[in-house]
Design an enzyme around this catalytic site. Structure first.
Site, PDB file in Angstrom:
ATOM      1  N   TRP A 104       0.818  -1.215   0.000  1.00  0.00           N
ATOM      2  CA  TRP A 104       0.000   0.000   0.000  1.00  0.00           C
ATOM      3  C   TRP A 104       0.848   1.260   0.000  1.00  0.00           C
ATOM      4  CZ3 TRP A 104      -4.451  -0.940  -1.884  1.00  0.00           C
ATOM      5  CH2 TRP A 104      -5.044  -2.186  -1.675  1.00  0.00           C
ATOM      6  N   ASP A 120      -0.578   6.955   6.775  1.00  0.00           N
ATOM      7  CA  ASP A 120      -1.716   6.125   6.413  1.00  0.00           C
ATOM      8  C   ASP A 120      -1.938   5.156   7.571  1.00  0.00           C
ATOM      9  OD1 ASP A 120      -3.541   4.301   5.479  1.00  0.00           O
ATOM     10  OD2 ASP A 120      -2.429   3.765   3.669  1.00  0.00           O
ATOM     11  N   LYS A 149     -11.819  -0.995   8.845  1.00  0.00           N
ATOM     12  CA  LYS A 149     -11.067  -1.939   9.689  1.00  0.00           C
ATOM     13  C   LYS A 149     -11.574  -1.669  11.114  1.00  0.00           C
ATOM     14  CE  LYS A 149      -7.979  -2.329   6.175  1.00  0.00           C
ATOM     15  NZ  LYS A 149      -7.861  -3.419   5.248  1.00  0.00           N
TER      16      LYS A 149
END
Lengths: 356, 356
Positions: free
Chosen positions: A101, A168, A192
Site C-alpha cells: 500500500w 496512512d 477496519k
C-alpha cells in the site's frame, strides 16, 4: 456454528454497532424515517457528524490546531489527495516503501511532484520496518504506513523529525495510544477499526495547508472541506454514522489505552503460540510484528491446504494470506474478542499435534 | 403519525429496500456475518456487484460498448473526474449552465481545459431549459444536467448531436425510459432514486476513453476501474448493495417504463393542483417542469411560513425550497407513492381554502 472473523478488511465490527446501525436503517432517532432517507443538513445528521469529529479529536488527544474530516473514498483516494494538497510540482516528498500500500501511495504522489524513497524494505520482501534512515530536512513531508496490512508489519516507534509526518493508518487507526501530535496529517480509509467502507477519516494540522500553487478541484481540497465543516457535498451518511457508533464504542470501552491493552494481549497470545510451534514459521522481524495482522506460513508448504481446510471447518473466516502473498494472515482488529484468538491458537496446537 | 417524505436527497427509498438492507447488516446471505464485515473480494459481494452492474445495463438497454462502474464519492467528485478523464488541457468542452449543480460542474472542468458555455438560463434564474443552441462540432463533449434538483427543471428532449453527451443524472436516474444510447457518459451520485449516499454510478461508452495525454491518478481513472471490474479498491460495499436492492425493486416493479408512468402521473397531479390554485405560483417554464422536483412559491410571501407549518403538522417532510432559493420544493422520486402526492395536494387545497 459461531464464526470467528479474522478478515483483513472489511472486517469484524462490535455486535452492538451492527445492531444500532440496522436499527437506524429502519428508523433513525425517532424521526419516523430511515437514516438513509434523511437530509444530510438536518440537525439529526449534523449533530452526528459533529459528535464523530469531536470524538476523534478527544480519543487522539489533539487540540484545535487539528481539523477532523470525514471524506468520500478509501485510502487509495488519499494516495492522490495528499500530494495534490501538499506537494507542489517542483517539491520533493519523502516516502517509506514498506509494503504494497505504501508503494501504491508513492506511485500516485509521483504524478504531482518529486518522490524521494528514503527507506525501503523491499530487499527482504517488506518483512521489516526501516529504522535510522535519513529524512532530508527540505522534504515537504514524510509519508509512512503505520501498519502494513498485507505484510504484517507495524511501526512501533514513530520517527522524530521536523519534517511533517503524513501517516496512512487505515489498518491500525484507534488501535493504540500514541503521541498523535507527532503527525501533521493522518488518514484512514474505512473499513477496519472504524466502520463501514466508503469513508475516509482525515486528521490534518491546519498550518500545513495553503502552501502550494496548484489549483485543487473543490472535492479534493482539504481547506474547502474544513471551511464547509466536512459537509461540502452529500457525505457518505451511513458510513459516517457507523464510524460514530464505533467511536462511541471505543470511548465506552475505555478509549485507546484499553484498545492498546487488548490488542497487545491478543497479539502476544498469537505470537507466543506461533513461536512455540515449529510447524509454523513467522515471516516478519520480531520487533516489527503487527498487533493487527499476524502473517506467517506453514513450515512445510504441504500443510497449508489442510490447515486452511480445518480453519474453514471450525468457522475461522479470513485467515488466508493476501492474494499476492499467500500463507496465513490472522487479523485481530479492535472488535475481535480475545476468545476468538484463544480458539484459533487452540486450533494451531491441535493441527500441530495432528501432523507431528 | 405517518411521514410523507418529500426530501430532495437523501430521500425516500422503497420500504422493502430498507428492510433488506437492515437485515443484511445483521446477517448477510447466510454467511453468519454482517454485510459490513465481509471481504469485498468474496464471492458474496462480487456477485452482488456483478448483478448491480448487469441490471443497470439491462434497465437502460445498453450493449457492451458501455461499461458500468460503481465508484466512491458523489456527483461533485464526477465534476472533477469527467474532465480529468476526457478533456485535455488545450481542448474545449461545451457546458450547459442550467442550474446550481451544472454551474459547479463547469467551474471544476475549467481547471482541466477550456469550457465553452454554449447555453445558459441564468438570465431567468435558471427557470427554464435552453433549446436550439449551437454545439460546436469540435467540442470534446457536451455536458448537461438532465434534472436540476434545486430549480425544478428537467430536459424532456435530449439534443441530437455528434458531440458526445455527458449527463449528470443524479436526480432523475432510473426515473423514465429514454434512449440512453444518446449518451457517451452518464453519472449519478446517490442518494435519490438509487440508494445510500456514498456511491457514484458511472455508465461510460468505452470508445471515448484513452484519448487524452494527462496522467490520471489511479483512483480517478475510468479505464483502470473498468480493467479492475469496478473493484480497484475496497468499494463502498453497503452503498453498492443498497443500489442493487433498489435496482432489483425497479425491475420487479416493471422497469423504467413503469417508473416513467408513475412519475408522470404523480407530477401531473401535483402540477394540475398547482395551476388550479392561485395562492401558489409556479416558478418554472411549463414545458421544462421536472417530474422529480416541483418548485413553486406562495403568491403572497406571507403565506409561506404558515403553509410550511401546516405541512410539518401533517408529517410532510422536506418541502422547504433549497437553502439559497427559498419557496417550496416537493420532491417525488421513484419510491414516493402517488398517495403521498395526493395527500399533499389535498393539503394545498385545504390551505388555499383557509386563507381565501
Amino acid at each position: 456454528m459461531k464464526k470467528h472473523n479474522f478478515n483483513s478488511g472489511p472486517s469484524i465490527l462490535p455486535q452492538t454497532v451492527l445492531e444500532q446501525a440496522a436499527q437506524a436503517i429502519m428508523e433513525f432517532n425517532n424521526t419516523g424515517l430511515s437514516l438513509l432517507e434523511i437530509g444530510h443538513r438536518t440537525t439529526y445528521f449534523m449533530e452526528a457528524l459533529a459528535e464523530a469529529r469531536a470524538l476523534v479529536r478527544e480519543l487522539m488527544d489533539l487540540d484545535d490546531s487539528y481539523e477532523v474530516l470525514f471524506l468520500h473514498g478509501g485510502a487509495t483516494t488519499q494516495f492522490m489527495q495528499v500530494p495534490m494538497n501538499l506537494l507542489d510540482t517542483n517539491e520533493t516528498a519523502a516516502y517509506c516503501d514498506n509494503g504494497i500500500w505504501g508503494n501504491k501511495a508513492l506511485k500516485e504522489a509521483s504524478l504531482f511532484g518529486n518522490v524521494n524513497v528514503v527507506a525501503s524494505s523491499k530487499d527482504k520482501n517488506h518483512t521489516y520496518i526501516n529504522k535510522g534512515f535519513d529524512i532530508p530536512a527540505d522534504a515537504k513531508y514524510l509519508h509512512i504506513t503505520t501498519n502494513n496490512t498485507v505484510e504484517g508489519t507495524q511501526w512501533h516507534h514513530i520517527p522524530d523529525t521536523n519534517v511533517p509526518i503524513v501517516a496512512d493508518m487505515s489498518s491500525d487507526i484507534f488501535s493504540r495510544p500514541l503521541d498523535y501530535k507527532k503527525f501533521a496529517l493522518i488518514y484512514a480509509g474505512a473499513q477496519k477499526n472504524m466502520g463501514a467502507a466508503g469513508v475516509n477519516l482525515v486528521v490534518v494540522k491546519k498550518d500545513i495547508l495553503g502552501k502550494i500553487t496548484r489549483p485543487i478541484p473543490s472535492i479534493m481540497d482539504y481547506a474547502k472541506h474544513i471551511a464547509a465543516d466536512s459537509l461540502m457535498n452529500t457525505p457518505p451518511v451511513f458510513a459516517v454514522y457507523v464510524a460514530l457508533l464505533t467511536l462511541r464504542w471505543i470511548k465506552a470501552e475505555g478509549g485507546l489505552e484499553e484498545m492498546g491493552k487488548r490488542n497487545l494481549e491478543k497479539s502476544n497470545l498469537l505470537y507466543q503460540t506461533l513461536d512455540s510451534l515449529p510447524i509454523f514459521t513467522p515471516t516478519v522481524a520480531k520487533e516489527d510484528r503487527s498487533q493487527m495482522n499476524a502473517v506467517f506460513v506453514l513450515t512445510n508448504p504441504a500443510h497449508e491446504a489442510p490447515f486452511l481446510e480445518l480453519c474453514k471447518e471450525r468457522g475461522m473466516v479470513g485467515v488466508k494470506g493476501y492474494r499476492t502473498v499467500g500463507g496465513i494472515r490472522v487479523s485481530m482488529y479492535n472488535a475481535l474478542a480475545l476468545e476468538s484468538v484463544q480458539i484459533f491458537c487452540d486450533l494451531m496446537h491441535e493441527f500441530a499435534a495432528s501432523v507431528s
